[in-house]
Design a protein around this motif. Structure first.
Motif, PDB file in Angstrom:
ATOM      1  N   VAL A   1       0.854  -1.194   0.000  1.00  0.00           N
ATOM      2  CA  VAL A   1       0.000   0.000   0.000  1.00  0.00           C
ATOM      3  C   VAL A   1       0.884   1.237   0.000  1.00  0.00           C
ATOM      4  CG1 VAL A   1      -2.001  -1.020   1.148  1.00  0.00           C
ATOM      5  CG2 VAL A   1      -0.182  -0.013   2.530  1.00  0.00           C
ATOM      6  N   GLU A   2       0.412   2.276  -0.677  1.00  0.00           N
ATOM      7  CA  GLU A   2       1.073   3.585  -0.599  1.00  0.00           C
ATOM      8  C   GLU A   2       0.484   4.259   0.629  1.00  0.00           C
ATOM      9  OE1 GLU A   2       2.565   7.218  -0.627  1.00  0.00           O
ATOM     10  OE2 GLU A   2       0.420   7.151  -1.077  1.00  0.00           O
ATOM     11  N   VAL A   3       1.293   4.432   1.650  1.00  0.00           N
ATOM     12  CA  VAL A   3       0.806   4.750   2.987  1.00  0.00           C
ATOM     13  C   VAL A   3       0.056   6.075   3.043  1.00  0.00           C
ATOM     14  CG1 VAL A   3       1.510   5.206   5.367  1.00  0.00           C
ATOM     15  CG2 VAL A   3       2.592   3.369   4.079  1.00  0.00           C
ATOM     16  N   HIS A   4       0.616   7.123   2.452  1.00  0.00           N
ATOM     17  CA  HIS A   4      -0.004   8.443   2.574  1.00  0.00           C
ATOM     18  C   HIS A   4      -1.401   8.457   1.971  1.00  0.00           C
ATOM     19  CE1 HIS A   4       0.053  13.019   1.818  1.00  0.00           C
ATOM     20  NE2 HIS A   4      -0.131  12.797   3.101  1.00  0.00           N
ATOM     21  N   ASP A   5      -1.541   7.908   0.795  1.00  0.00           N
ATOM     22  CA  ASP A   5      -2.829   7.866   0.117  1.00  0.00           C
ATOM     23  C   ASP A   5      -3.823   7.012   0.899  1.00  0.00           C
ATOM     24  OD1 ASP A   5      -4.360   8.598  -2.348  1.00  0.00           O
ATOM     25  OD2 ASP A   5      -4.461   6.431  -2.571  1.00  0.00           O
ATOM     26  N   ALA A   6      -3.366   5.863   1.390  1.00  0.00           N
ATOM     27  CA  ALA A   6      -4.252   4.970   2.145  1.00  0.00           C
ATOM     28  C   ALA A   6      -4.702   5.602   3.450  1.00  0.00           C
ATOM     29  CB  ALA A   6      -3.541   3.642   2.418  1.00  0.00           C
ATOM     30  N   LEU A   7      -3.818   6.329   4.106  1.00  0.00           N
ATOM     31  CA  LEU A   7      -4.184   7.013   5.344  1.00  0.00           C
ATOM     32  C   LEU A   7      -5.200   8.124   5.092  1.00  0.00           C
ATOM     33  CD1 LEU A   7      -0.801   7.277   7.269  1.00  0.00           C
ATOM     34  CD2 LEU A   7      -2.952   6.423   8.229  1.00  0.00           C
TER      35      LEU A   7
ATOM     36  N   ASN B   1      10.001   2.318  11.366  1.00  0.00           N
ATOM     37  CA  ASN B   1      10.672   1.239  10.634  1.00  0.00           C
ATOM     38  C   ASN B   1      12.187   1.319  10.811  1.00  0.00           C
ATOM     39  OD1 ASN B   1      10.383  -0.939   8.397  1.00  0.00           O
ATOM     40  ND2 ASN B   1      11.941   0.437   7.585  1.00  0.00           N
ATOM     41  N   ASP B   2      12.695   2.539  10.895  1.00  0.00           N
ATOM     42  CA  ASP B   2      14.146   2.742  11.038  1.00  0.00           C
ATOM     43  C   ASP B   2      14.609   2.678  12.491  1.00  0.00           C
ATOM     44  OD1 ASP B   2      14.172   3.109   8.302  1.00  0.00           O
ATOM     45  OD2 ASP B   2      14.208   5.300   8.411  1.00  0.00           O
ATOM     46  N   ASN B   3      13.661   2.576  13.424  1.00  0.00           N
ATOM     47  CA  ASN B   3      14.004   2.567  14.856  1.00  0.00           C
ATOM     48  C   ASN B   3      13.235   1.451  15.562  1.00  0.00           C
ATOM     49  OD1 ASN B   3      15.628   5.316  15.498  1.00  0.00           O
ATOM     50  ND2 ASN B   3      14.073   5.726  13.933  1.00  0.00           N
TER      51      ASN B   3
ATOM     52  N   TRP C   1       5.407  -4.580   9.577  1.00  0.00           N
ATOM     53  CA  TRP C   1       5.391  -4.094   8.201  1.00  0.00           C
ATOM     54  C   TRP C   1       6.785  -4.134   7.591  1.00  0.00           C
ATOM     55  CZ3 TRP C   1       4.678  -1.268  12.540  1.00  0.00           C
ATOM     56  CH2 TRP C   1       5.525  -0.168  12.772  1.00  0.00           C
ATOM     57  N   ILE C   2       6.784  -4.400   6.303  1.00  0.00           N
ATOM     58  CA  ILE C   2       8.028  -4.451   5.536  1.00  0.00           C
ATOM     59  C   ILE C   2       8.035  -3.272   4.567  1.00  0.00           C
ATOM     60  CG2 ILE C   2       9.395  -5.792   3.879  1.00  0.00           C
ATOM     61  CD1 ILE C   2       8.034  -8.304   4.986  1.00  0.00           C
ATOM     62  N   GLU C   3       9.127  -2.558   4.548  1.00  0.00           N
ATOM     63  CA  GLU C   3       9.243  -1.424   3.639  1.00  0.00           C
ATOM     64  C   GLU C   3       9.494  -1.937   2.223  1.00  0.00           C
ATOM     65  OE1 GLU C   3      12.681   1.738   3.180  1.00  0.00           O
ATOM     66  OE2 GLU C   3      11.474   2.218   4.955  1.00  0.00           O
ATOM     67  N   ILE C   4       8.543  -1.647   1.329  1.00  0.00           N
ATOM     68  CA  ILE C   4       8.653  -2.077  -0.066  1.00  0.00           C
ATOM     69  C   ILE C   4       9.349  -1.010  -0.899  1.00  0.00           C
ATOM     70  CG2 ILE C   4       7.363  -2.776  -2.125  1.00  0.00           C
ATOM     71  CD1 ILE C   4       7.248  -4.781   0.178  1.00  0.00           C
ATOM     72  N   LYS C   5       9.005   0.241  -0.634  1.00  0.00           N
ATOM     73  CA  LYS C   5       9.617   1.363  -1.336  1.00  0.00           C
ATOM     74  C   LYS C   5       9.799   2.493  -0.340  1.00  0.00           C
ATOM     75  CE  LYS C   5       8.927   4.453  -5.301  1.00  0.00           C
ATOM     76  NZ  LYS C   5       7.982   4.877  -6.368  1.00  0.00           N
ATOM     77  N   GLY C   6      11.027   2.973  -0.243  1.00  0.00           N
ATOM     78  CA  GLY C   6      11.356   3.941   0.803  1.00  0.00           C
ATOM     79  C   GLY C   6      10.678   5.283   0.686  1.00  0.00           C
ATOM     80  N   GLY C   7      10.398   5.714  -0.539  1.00  0.00           N
ATOM     81  CA  GLY C   7       9.784   7.031  -0.683  1.00  0.00           C
ATOM     82  C   GLY C   7      10.701   8.122  -0.172  1.00  0.00           C
TER      83      GLY C   7
ATOM     84  N   HIS D   1       5.838   2.975   0.417  1.00  0.00           N
ATOM     85  CA  HIS D   1       5.021   1.770   0.278  1.00  0.00           C
ATOM     86  C   HIS D   1       5.454   0.732   1.316  1.00  0.00           C
ATOM     87  CE1 HIS D   1       4.323   3.635  -3.635  1.00  0.00           C
ATOM     88  NE2 HIS D   1       3.322   2.804  -3.831  1.00  0.00           N
ATOM     89  N   ILE D   2       4.474   0.072   1.914  1.00  0.00           N
ATOM     90  CA  ILE D   2       4.765  -1.004   2.859  1.00  0.00           C
ATOM     91  C   ILE D   2       3.894  -2.225   2.545  1.00  0.00           C
ATOM     92  CG2 ILE D   2       5.386   0.584   4.732  1.00  0.00           C
ATOM     93  CD1 ILE D   2       2.624  -0.156   6.001  1.00  0.00           C
ATOM     94  N   GLN D   3       4.346  -3.371   3.046  1.00  0.00           N
ATOM     95  CA  GLN D   3       3.496  -4.550   3.072  1.00  0.00           C
ATOM     96  C   GLN D   3       3.157  -4.811   4.533  1.00  0.00           C
ATOM     97  OE1 GLN D   3       5.398  -8.207   1.846  1.00  0.00           O
ATOM     98  NE2 GLN D   3       3.476  -9.364   1.837  1.00  0.00           N
ATOM     99  N   LEU D   4       1.878  -4.909   4.834  1.00  0.00           N
ATOM    100  CA  LEU D   4       1.416  -5.090   6.202  1.00  0.00           C
ATOM    101  C   LEU D   4       1.152  -6.581   6.440  1.00  0.00           C
ATOM    102  CD1 LEU D   4       0.834  -3.188   8.613  1.00  0.00           C
ATOM    103  CD2 LEU D   4      -1.598  -3.307   7.979  1.00  0.00           C
ATOM    104  N   ILE D   5       1.736  -7.128   7.519  1.00  0.00           N
ATOM    105  CA  ILE D   5       1.626  -8.565   7.796  1.00  0.00           C
ATOM    106  C   ILE D   5       1.084  -8.778   9.208  1.00  0.00           C
ATOM    107  CG2 ILE D   5       2.925 -10.723   7.983  1.00  0.00           C
ATOM    108  CD1 ILE D   5       5.050  -9.383   6.155  1.00  0.00           C
ATOM    109  N   PRO D   6      -0.061  -9.490   9.343  1.00  0.00           N
ATOM    110  CA  PRO D   6      -0.615  -9.763  10.678  1.00  0.00           C
ATOM    111  C   PRO D   6       0.348 -10.637  11.498  1.00  0.00           C
ATOM    112  CG  PRO D   6      -2.226 -10.228   8.956  1.00  0.00           C
ATOM    113  CD  PRO D   6      -0.919 -10.032   8.269  1.00  0.00           C
ATOM    114  N   THR D   7       0.426 -10.381  12.798  1.00  0.00           N
ATOM    115  CA  THR D   7       1.270 -11.171  13.677  1.00  0.00           C
ATOM    116  C   THR D   7       0.453 -12.108  14.552  1.00  0.00           C
ATOM    117  OG1 THR D   7       1.251  -9.383  15.320  1.00  0.00           O
ATOM    118  CG2 THR D   7       3.100  -9.444  13.768  1.00  0.00           C
ATOM    119  N   THR D   8      -0.864 -11.977  14.523  1.00  0.00           N
ATOM    120  CA  THR D   8      -1.733 -12.832  15.335  1.00  0.00           C
ATOM    121  C   THR D   8      -2.770 -13.513  14.469  1.00  0.00           C
ATOM    122  OG1 THR D   8      -3.195 -10.945  15.776  1.00  0.00           O
ATOM    123  CG2 THR D   8      -1.476 -11.425  17.386  1.00  0.00           C
TER     124      THR D   8
END
Length: 485
Positions: free
Chosen positions: A179-185, A310-312, A457-463, A478-485
């Protein structure tokens, strides 16, 4: 030959005269812009007014691909100090990067200063915009907006609707490869707020949001109204959005007995009261401004926030620990997030403060002097404009050590906390403190509460981040969101 030579000489003389006249006019215009009345030989703060007419607009709008303070401010801060004069879009003004003077301006609202916004902003948000009014109209607007964004509604209803909307939104995100985070938010926030304000459905709200995105682009450009320019597209988007809101309001006014349980119902009640304090034009401008403000700042802050988190990873772990502790304390595991839980958050509040400090959701804040104002040995004459820069304060290393470092723990330091809190102004200040401040804080906290314990979440494109003037624009993350539960 002699006649031709004489004619050539005359043409040369005419050209010289015209050049001299044009030069004199440009010099006169420059002096008028550089030192507009009424100055009465007072000593203005130092600075340059730039070129005639356009002033230093091009330098101000220069794109910076960094979250750091733009060179426009850094260079002038070094050369002139924290208070300087300039000219933007043909408008001479004083810029304040001084935290003490900024607080003084907020405290003296209505006494030494009054609210003011550039002609460009008024063109975009309307001459009847809520930002230009005072007194009873200003009180009505804040009361009207607080019915949705105020703490009482947040506690009783919106907190649960926000949590449900986020759970559904994250489930949709997780079903996609990225997902492109800004647009999705923006979609997530605008869909909920448009439903609460004007009862639109998902498809209708997404279509409407596109016009408000053009509003945002228009704020960051030279106001040239010509087909193809950003300002032209902005005004086209404004017309489309206003037509939609006008048609909706007039339809409601024609059937006032039909209630929808939204904010527009309250607007209709006021317009049809015996002595309304607003008119239809103001109502439309107010709705448009509130819809725009509801998503534009928070979406940018959280997009940058996901990148910083993501960086911290150590910050994510601390957040996860705090929110999992809340979940474990609940007697009913299926109960939702409560106001008491929200108020108990400590580390999340520090993260939220740090995100707001670095993203600076409040753009330049404008005021106009009511009378002569004296500051740092200079005089700002009555009628002059002032632009406050919260961003320059938040990125000042004298106030926030290592300001480009994402460090939520800085807010725990007792020796620095007082200084930091005193100079922290992500939502403006004074009697015009952003009416959506509580909503913004709650949204960020809830976002982290739903996200961190349940997803990675995994960073797909740093933007990246683009800063234009005061405004920050996260792009292409862009990120890929992955459920942990």
């Amino acid at each position: 030959m002699e006649g031709s030579s004489l004619l050539a000489n005359r043409s040369y003389l005419v050209l010289c005269c015209v050049t001299v006249v044009i030069g004199w006019l440009l010099h006169w215009a420059y002096r008028r812009v550089s030192n507009p009345p009424p100055c009465n030989k007072v000593i203005l703060p130092p600075g340059s007014m730039g070129l005639p007419i356009i002033g230093e607009t091009l330098q101000y709008l220069r794109v910076s691909h960094s979250i750091d303070m733009p060179s426009f401010y850094r260079q002038r801060l070094k050369r002139y100090g924290p208070v300087f004069k300039t000219s933007l879009v043909g408008q001479p003004l004083i810029v304040s990067l001084d935290h003490e003077f900024n607080r003084f301006i907020f405290q003296q609202e209505g006494k030494l200063f009054r609210c003011w916004y550039p002609a460009t902003a008024n063109s975009i948000f309307g001459q009847k915009s809520l930002i230009t009014y005072t007194g009873s109209v200003h009180k009505f607007t804040r009361s009207f907006a607080s019915k949705l964004f105020g703490s009482e509604n947040l506690k009783q209803a919106l907190i649960h609707e926000l949590e449900d909307a986020m759970k559904q939104g994250f489930a949709v995100w997780a079903a996609k490869p990225s997902v492109e985070v800004h647009d999705a938010l923006e979609d997530m926030i605008f869909e909920l707020i448009a439903k609460k304000m004007i009862s639109t459905g998902p498809e209708e709200s997404r279509e409407l949001r596109k016009n408000f995105v053009e509003f945002f682009k228009g704020i960051l450009c030279v106001p040239i109204y010509f087909p193809g320019t950003s300002f032209y597209k902005c005004m086209k988007g404004r017309r489309t959005a206003h037509k939609k809101l006008t048609d909706l309001l007039r339809d409601r006014l024609s059937t006032p007995e039909k209630k929808h349980g939204d904010l527009l119902d309250l607007l209709v009640e006021e317009l049809q009261s015996e002595k309304p304090v607003i008119d239809e034009a103001f109502g439309i401008d107010a709705l448009a401004a509130l819809l725009f403000a509801s998503f534009s700042a928070v979406s940018g802050t959280l997009t940058l926030g996901l990148k910083l988190l993501n960086d911290n990873p150590q910050v994510v772990e601390a957040l996860k620990e705090e929110h999992e502790a809340i979940l474990k304390k609940r007697e009913d595991k299926n109960s939702g997030f409560t106001w008491e839980e929200y108020k108990s958050l400590t580390f999340t509040t520090q993260v939220m403060n740090e995100l707001n400090r670095m993203s600076n959701p409040a753009p330049g804040i404008f005021r106009k002097t009511i009378t002569d104002v004296h500051v740092n040995g200079y005089t700002i004459p009555a009628g002059w404009l002032i632009m406050i820069s919260p961003m320059a304060v938040h990125l000042n290393p004298k106030l926030f050590e290592d300001p480009l470092k994402f460090d939520p723990w800085r807010w725990m330091d007792e020796t620095k906390r007082s200084l930091q809190q005193r100079n922290f102004m992500p939502f403006g200040g004074g009697i015009r403190l952003c009416v959506g401040a509580d909503f913004g804080r709650l949204f960020i906290s809830l976002f982290l509460h739903v996200l961190v314990p349940n997803y990675r979440w995994i960073e797909i494109k740093g933007g990246g981040v683009t800063r234009v003037g005061e405004m920050m624009i996260p792009e292409g993350y862009h990120i890929q969101l992955i459920p942990t539960t």
